[in-house]
Motif scaffolding. Sequence first.
Motif, PDB file in Angstrom:
ATOM      1  N   ALA A  97      12.456   4.595  14.670  1.00 35.78           N
ATOM      2  CA  ALA A  97      11.757   5.520  13.791  1.00 35.78           C
ATOM      3  C   ALA A  97      12.670   6.423  12.991  1.00 35.78           C
ATOM      4  N   PRO A  98      13.123   7.477  13.856  1.00 33.16           N
ATOM      5  CA  PRO A  98      13.882   8.856  14.060  1.00 33.16           C
ATOM      6  C   PRO A  98      14.972   8.552  12.381  1.00 33.16           C
ATOM      7  N   LEU A  99      15.424   7.446  12.101  1.00 34.73           N
ATOM      8  CA  LEU A  99      15.994   7.116  11.065  1.00 34.73           C
ATOM      9  C   LEU A  99      15.041   7.410   9.982  1.00 34.73           C
ATOM     10  N   GLY A 100      13.856   6.939   9.884  1.00 33.31           N
ATOM     11  CA  GLY A 100      12.790   7.016   8.901  1.00 33.31           C
ATOM     12  C   GLY A 100      12.431   5.979   8.495  1.00 33.31           C
ATOM     13  N   PRO A 101      11.325   5.735   7.709  1.00 30.27           N
ATOM     14  CA  PRO A 101      10.266   5.008   7.092  1.00 30.27           C
ATOM     15  C   PRO A 101      10.893   3.827   6.635  1.00 30.27           C
ATOM     16  N   VAL A 102      12.328   4.296   5.729  1.00 27.31           N
ATOM     17  CA  VAL A 102      12.535   3.030   5.423  1.00 27.31           C
ATOM     18  C   VAL A 102      13.810   1.947   6.202  1.00 27.31           C
ATOM     19  N   VAL A 103      13.978   3.199   6.916  1.00 28.03           N
ATOM     20  CA  VAL A 103      15.172   2.239   7.753  1.00 28.03           C
ATOM     21  C   VAL A 103      13.893   1.567   8.935  1.00 28.03           C
ATOM     22  N   VAL A 104      13.167   1.893   9.130  1.00 32.66           N
ATOM     23  CA  VAL A 104      12.155   1.054  10.195  1.00 32.66           C
ATOM     24  C   VAL A 104      11.059  -0.186   9.870  1.00 32.66           C
ATOM     25  N   ALA A 105      10.934   0.498   8.346  1.00 34.55           N
ATOM     26  CA  ALA A 105      10.850  -1.225   7.271  1.00 34.55           C
ATOM     27  C   ALA A 105      11.522  -2.647   6.485  1.00 34.55           C
ATOM     28  N   GLY A 106      12.131  -1.793   6.364  1.00 38.89           N
ATOM     29  CA  GLY A 106      13.442  -2.938   6.031  1.00 38.89           C
ATOM     30  C   GLY A 106      13.991  -3.381   7.675  1.00 38.89           C
ATOM     31  N   HIS A 107      14.466  -2.626   8.925  1.00 37.04           N
ATOM     32  CA  HIS A 107      14.198  -3.683  10.266  1.00 37.04           C
ATOM     33  C   HIS A 107      12.793  -4.184  10.399  1.00 37.04           C
TER      34      HIS A 107
ATOM     35  N   SER B 283      14.836   0.711  -2.092  1.00 34.74           N
ATOM     36  CA  SER B 283      15.288   1.691  -0.712  1.00 34.74           C
ATOM     37  C   SER B 283      14.945   0.697   0.411  1.00 34.74           C
ATOM     38  N   VAL B 284      14.664   0.303   0.617  1.00 31.07           N
ATOM     39  CA  VAL B 284      13.717  -1.091   1.738  1.00 31.07           C
ATOM     40  C   VAL B 284      14.405  -2.192   1.396  1.00 31.07           C
ATOM     41  N   GLN B 285      14.360  -2.799   0.368  1.00 31.20           N
ATOM     42  CA  GLN B 285      15.344  -3.732  -0.027  1.00 31.20           C
ATOM     43  C   GLN B 285      16.122  -3.688   0.432  1.00 31.20           C
ATOM     44  N   ALA B 286      17.673  -3.281   0.045  1.00 34.96           N
ATOM     45  CA  ALA B 286      18.255  -2.833   0.065  1.00 34.96           C
ATOM     46  C   ALA B 286      19.019  -2.091   1.709  1.00 34.96           C
ATOM     47  N   VAL B 287      17.725  -2.106   2.839  1.00 36.21           N
ATOM     48  CA  VAL B 287      18.064  -1.880   4.027  1.00 36.21           C
ATOM     49  C   VAL B 287      17.941  -3.675   4.700  1.00 36.21           C
ATOM     50  N   THR B 288      16.472  -4.439   3.879  1.00 32.61           N
ATOM     51  CA  THR B 288      16.525  -5.482   4.461  1.00 32.61           C
ATOM     52  C   THR B 288      17.407  -6.577   4.385  1.00 32.61           C
TER      53      THR B 288
ATOM     54  N   ALA C  55       0.956  -1.171  -0.278  1.00 32.23           N
ATOM     55  CA  ALA C  55       0.138   0.222   0.372  1.00 32.23           C
ATOM     56  C   ALA C  55       1.022   1.433  -0.024  1.00 32.23           C
ATOM     57  N   SER C  56       1.837   1.296   0.823  1.00 29.98           N
ATOM     58  CA  SER C  56       2.272   2.513   0.614  1.00 29.98           C
ATOM     59  C   SER C  56       3.939   2.152   1.686  1.00 29.98           C
ATOM     60  N   ALA C  57       4.604   3.156   1.714  1.00 31.19           N
ATOM     61  CA  ALA C  57       6.502   2.882   3.110  1.00 31.19           C
ATOM     62  C   ALA C  57       5.435   3.166   4.375  1.00 31.19           C
ATOM     63  N   GLU C  58       4.413   4.549   4.562  1.00 26.78           N
ATOM     64  CA  GLU C  58       3.824   4.957   5.615  1.00 26.78           C
ATOM     65  C   GLU C  58       2.537   3.686   6.326  1.00 26.78           C
ATOM     66  N   ASP C  59       2.561   3.285   5.784  1.00 24.96           N
ATOM     67  CA  ASP C  59       1.267   2.242   5.868  1.00 24.96           C
ATOM     68  C   ASP C  59       2.413   1.109   6.326  1.00 24.96           C
ATOM     69  N   LEU C  60       3.309   1.039   5.642  1.00 23.04           N
ATOM     70  CA  LEU C  60       4.185  -0.320   6.612  1.00 23.04           C
ATOM     71  C   LEU C  60       4.360   0.069   7.673  1.00 23.04           C
ATOM     72  N   ALA C  61       5.149   1.470   7.967  1.00 20.26           N
ATOM     73  CA  ALA C  61       5.628   2.144   9.371  1.00 20.26           C
ATOM     74  C   ALA C  61       4.742   1.746   9.762  1.00 20.26           C
TER      75      ALA C  61
ATOM     76  N   THR D 114       8.449  -5.804  -0.319  1.00 19.25           N
ATOM     77  CA  THR D 114       8.027  -4.760  -0.908  1.00 19.25           C
ATOM     78  C   THR D 114       8.505  -4.962  -2.878  1.00 19.25           C
ATOM     79  N   SER D 115       8.198  -3.962  -2.671  1.00 20.02           N
ATOM     80  CA  SER D 115       8.903  -3.431  -4.052  1.00 20.02           C
ATOM     81  C   SER D 115       9.636  -2.056  -4.693  1.00 20.02           C
ATOM     82  N   ASP D 116       9.951  -1.440  -3.236  1.00 19.44           N
ATOM     83  CA  ASP D 116      10.694  -0.955  -2.345  1.00 19.44           C
ATOM     84  C   ASP D 116      12.085  -1.066  -2.793  1.00 19.44           C
TER      85      ASP D 116
END
Length: 465
Positions: free
Chosen positions: A278-288, A363-368, A54-60, A359-361
Amino acid sequence: MDETHQPLPEVRKSLVSRTLTEWKTLAILGGPILIAQIAQMANGVIDTVMAGHASAEDLAGVGIGSSLWMPLFLFFMGMLGALQPIISGYNGARTPEKIMPATWQGLYIAAVGAMIMILLLTNVHPVLEGLKLEANTARITQGYLNAFAWGIPALLLMTALRGLTDGLGHTRVIMAFSVLSTLINLPMNYIFIYGKLGLPAMGGIGCGWATSISNGVAALALLTYLSRSQLYKKFHLIADWAKPSSALIRHILSIGIPIGVTIFVEASVFSVIALFLAPLGPVVVAGHQIALNVVSLLFMLPLSIGMALTLRVSFLIGAGAPDTARLISRSSLILASATALVFATLLFVFSQGIAALYTSDTSVQAVTIRLLMFAAFFQVADVIQVTCISALRGYKDTFIPLLIMLFSFWGVGLPLGYVLTFTDIIARAMGAAGFWIGLTGGLASASVLLGWRLFRYRPRTIVAS
């Protein structure tokens, strides 16, 4: 014959033969437990995958919300988990008249726990404000929790009744109703997240409503089954109603609270880490969150073996077979080690494919992908510690393991992870990977100390108290 009510191995049998006999019993008990655990975890995977698309924000938002409710639920799940070794011990000692009174005390504990969870989770605004989350992420998190809260009574009801069904060796019962819950959750997620059948698209908030509905239907179906099944004719909830007993509740809590706190300690560390990130942003939170979800899913196999081990050890202690209980407790570490090595290899080999599935993102894939490399080492220590602590719970030894887990996670894992993540004291700040290294260190500490406790432990009395 109940699955736990297997003939006890004869002394004259060889060590290998006795070990294989016990492993077979673990498989009979643990297979349905594994399916039940996977079905329950599948709800989290479904939520994560569908919210992520749906979105990175929804995932976070769903990830942070899960990080808030999961430790609370696991605390009460652990507390109610005392029912399984208690009832299994009664079963082994052939004292069935004690089983339903213990079950009812568990239901009373579950009712109080549900009220506490609902009160806390519907009032997390101060926590979200303190995290300084992006406004939309905070809105999704609170909305998800508000919806999820409606299904909490059903969730804890099923958890309490699992003490009865698993304790009697009927592990297939919860397996069936866990699968039912998952089958309901999938289409409900699709309807609520993306707005189908005339409903508005709710995004991550829809995950909460879907989970509540699936929990409610599964709980009602379980109650119907228990009231009509011939298997439970002599353990009828209504006919065998028992009033609250302060003595029995204290007995359950004396075993269950250390288990609940132990599980809470471990789960809360993961939640604290998610909040720190969380302060590191939704991409890091999503990957974690994705890495944690993958590890949690793989963990279901050793956890299921551990839960079966708890049932088997408590049954054997109740039946007056401490030597066999000691044999299965120690030999299960061989299974744990083999499982750990297989899972570590899987994480190394398939990290890219796993990330793409969630995820298809990019940036999130790289963190994961990076975090899954560290998670491979994490798995080894985690599998060994859960086997040791599960065997100790079968002996109803829960307080010293609690102290070990407190030291290992809050005294070793979290401080080390924070230093590696945010500071240059030991090495250059590593970001989220630092916490995974710290947690691996904490789990290694727990494995060594719990293993020492298990090999030195001798029960003072052999009774199914």
